[in-house]
Write a protein that holds these residues in place. Structure first.
Motif, mmCIF file in Angstrom:
data_model
loop_
_atom_site.group_PDB
_atom_site.id
_atom_site.type_symbol
_atom_site.label_atom_id
_atom_site.label_comp_id
_atom_site.label_asym_id
_atom_site.label_seq_id
_atom_site.Cartn_x
_atom_site.Cartn_y
_atom_site.Cartn_z
ATOM 1 N N GLU A 39 -0.500 -5.186 -14.092
ATOM 2 C CA GLU A 39 0.814 -4.682 -13.664
ATOM 3 C C GLU A 39 1.714 -5.754 -13.070
ATOM 4 O O GLU A 39 2.906 -5.524 -12.911
ATOM 5 C CB GLU A 39 0.642 -3.507 -12.697
ATOM 6 C CG GLU A 39 0.285 -3.889 -11.305
ATOM 7 C CD GLU A 39 1.199 -3.201 -10.304
ATOM 8 O OE1 GLU A 39 1.943 -2.295 -10.686
ATOM 9 O OE2 GLU A 39 1.174 -3.606 -9.144
ATOM 10 N N ASN A 40 1.153 -6.921 -12.731
ATOM 11 C CA ASN A 40 1.968 -8.025 -12.203
ATOM 12 C C ASN A 40 2.001 -9.212 -13.161
ATOM 13 O O ASN A 40 2.362 -10.324 -12.763
ATOM 14 C CB ASN A 40 1.408 -8.510 -10.857
ATOM 15 C CG ASN A 40 1.313 -7.419 -9.826
ATOM 16 O OD1 ASN A 40 0.230 -7.089 -9.356
ATOM 17 N ND2 ASN A 40 2.438 -6.844 -9.470
ATOM 18 N N ASN A 67 1.884 0.379 -9.403
ATOM 19 C CA ASN A 67 3.221 0.780 -8.943
ATOM 20 C C ASN A 67 4.352 0.046 -9.665
ATOM 21 O O ASN A 67 5.472 0.538 -9.722
ATOM 22 C CB ASN A 67 3.344 0.572 -7.427
ATOM 23 C CG ASN A 67 3.000 -0.829 -6.985
ATOM 24 O OD1 ASN A 67 1.958 -1.375 -7.362
ATOM 25 N ND2 ASN A 67 3.855 -1.437 -6.198
ATOM 26 N N HIS A 68 4.066 -1.128 -10.247
ATOM 27 C CA HIS A 68 5.098 -1.862 -11.001
ATOM 28 C C HIS A 68 5.019 -1.589 -12.507
ATOM 29 O O HIS A 68 5.619 -2.322 -13.301
ATOM 30 C CB HIS A 68 4.974 -3.366 -10.764
ATOM 31 C CG HIS A 68 5.286 -3.785 -9.358
ATOM 32 N ND1 HIS A 68 6.483 -3.498 -8.743
ATOM 33 C CD2 HIS A 68 4.549 -4.461 -8.435
ATOM 34 C CE1 HIS A 68 6.464 -3.980 -7.500
ATOM 35 N NE2 HIS A 68 5.305 -4.564 -7.294
ATOM 36 N N HIS A 148 -5.280 2.077 -7.612
ATOM 37 C CA HIS A 148 -4.282 1.062 -7.248
ATOM 38 C C HIS A 148 -3.593 1.510 -5.961
ATOM 39 O O HIS A 148 -2.718 2.380 -5.975
ATOM 40 C CB HIS A 148 -3.286 0.927 -8.403
ATOM 41 C CG HIS A 148 -2.456 -0.307 -8.317
ATOM 42 N ND1 HIS A 148 -2.912 -1.541 -8.720
ATOM 43 C CD2 HIS A 148 -1.204 -0.518 -7.861
ATOM 44 C CE1 HIS A 148 -1.977 -2.448 -8.528
ATOM 45 N NE2 HIS A 148 -0.928 -1.854 -7.995
ATOM 46 N N HIS A 173 -4.440 -3.871 -6.226
ATOM 47 C CA HIS A 173 -3.085 -3.915 -5.637
ATOM 48 C C HIS A 173 -2.900 -4.901 -4.505
ATOM 49 O O HIS A 173 -1.867 -5.543 -4.426
ATOM 50 C CB HIS A 173 -2.602 -2.527 -5.187
ATOM 51 C CG HIS A 173 -1.245 -2.546 -4.529
ATOM 52 N ND1 HIS A 173 -0.084 -2.814 -5.220
ATOM 53 C CD2 HIS A 173 -0.866 -2.343 -3.231
ATOM 54 C CE1 HIS A 173 0.947 -2.761 -4.384
ATOM 55 N NE2 HIS A 173 0.500 -2.492 -3.182
HETATM 56 FE FE FE2 Z 1 0.573 -3.145 -7.239
#
Ligand code: FE2
Length: 258
Positions: A39-40, A67-68, A148, A173
């Motif tokens: 996700e990053n 979350n991203h 996460h 996360h």
């Molecule tokens: Fe995250």
């Protein structure tokens, strides 16, 4: 069955360390299936089609998010093209899948992504009812949950509540690996598996940029660090007679380490 889980891949050096180290890790641990949290991966926030394809070419089997997940708009059409891309089950039910089920030999392996709610934004449903409902619906021999979330307590709550129903709860996360890996009633757990990303940084983000923002109160633009990457992950060993976790081994390789 041996499952390798690599923590949040952050920016260019994180992608590079996964490409460089994954073949040797798969060989060393006789890995049957590899999951990475991506996700990053794109400049610190979100993921692109090009990066997803790089992961697949590198030998990754499933890419989880967080979350991203929706930070890059191109994620929406990607869900149709990327069958191994998994967004949190409790986030944007309109697009993509919150889990995937794979056939590995005689076993069905489910990979599930769930987003926490403590100090977190973006979740549309609380994690416990979302995961309970999904577990009531699916049928799999082995179930790996990427939870996460920000706080240690919330991650422990999820593991303790679901340990009899899933094979592993792997925290992601925070980007900082915790040393609490354990097996609880046949469920492998680690509060946070850590990051594959810039080691001399602030959670993968450029140190100078953060210091200007935090101390001098300057309005800065998000900048991932270009420092060499640490690789963090864990190996989950499954007892195929019981379909429960037999062992979890923490993996951490710092830059320039052989
Ligand atoms: Fe995250």
């Amino acid at each position: 069955m041996n499952i390798l889980f690599l923590g949040d891949v952050v920016a260019r050096s994180g992608r590079q360390v996964v490409r460089d180290r994954l073949p040797a890790l798969k060989n060393k641990y006789s890995v049957d299936f590899t999951i990475v949290n991506g996700e990053n991966a794109a400049h610190g926030k979100g993921i692109t089609l090009k990066i997803y394809n790089e992961f697949m070419r590198a030998g990754v089997n499933a890419v989880t998010l967080g979350n991203h997940a929706f930070a890059k708009h191109e994620i929406i059409p990607m869900f149709d093209q990327c069958p191994n891309l998994i967004r949190p089950i409790n986030m944007d039910h309109e697009h993509g899948n919150g889990y995937m089920i794979y056939q590995i030999g005689a076993k069905k392996l489910a990979v599930i992504n769930v987003l926490g709610m403590a100090f977190m934004t973006g979740y549309e449903e609380e994690p416990v009812p979302a995961l309970e409902r999904l577990l009531d619906q699916i049928s799999a021999d082995i179930i790996i949950v990427d939870f996460h979330a920000e706080t240690t307590a919330e991650k422990s709550i999820i593991m303790q509540h679901f340990k009899s129903r899933v094979t592993a709860v792997i925290g992601t996360h925070t980007h900082v690996q915790t040393a609490d890996e354990c097996i609880r009633d046949g469920c492998a757990y680690i509060t946070d598996v850590g990051m594959c990303g810039p080691y001399d940084s602030i959670l993968g983000r450029d140190t100078e940029e953060i210091l200007k923002r935090y101390i001098a109160k300057e309005q800065t633009i998000y900048k991932p660090s270009s420092a060499k990457a640490i690789l963090c992950g864990c190996l989950i060993e499954i007892d195929e007679t019981t379909n429960r976790a037999a062992a979890i081994t923490r993996i951490q390789i710092r830059p320039d380490e052989r």
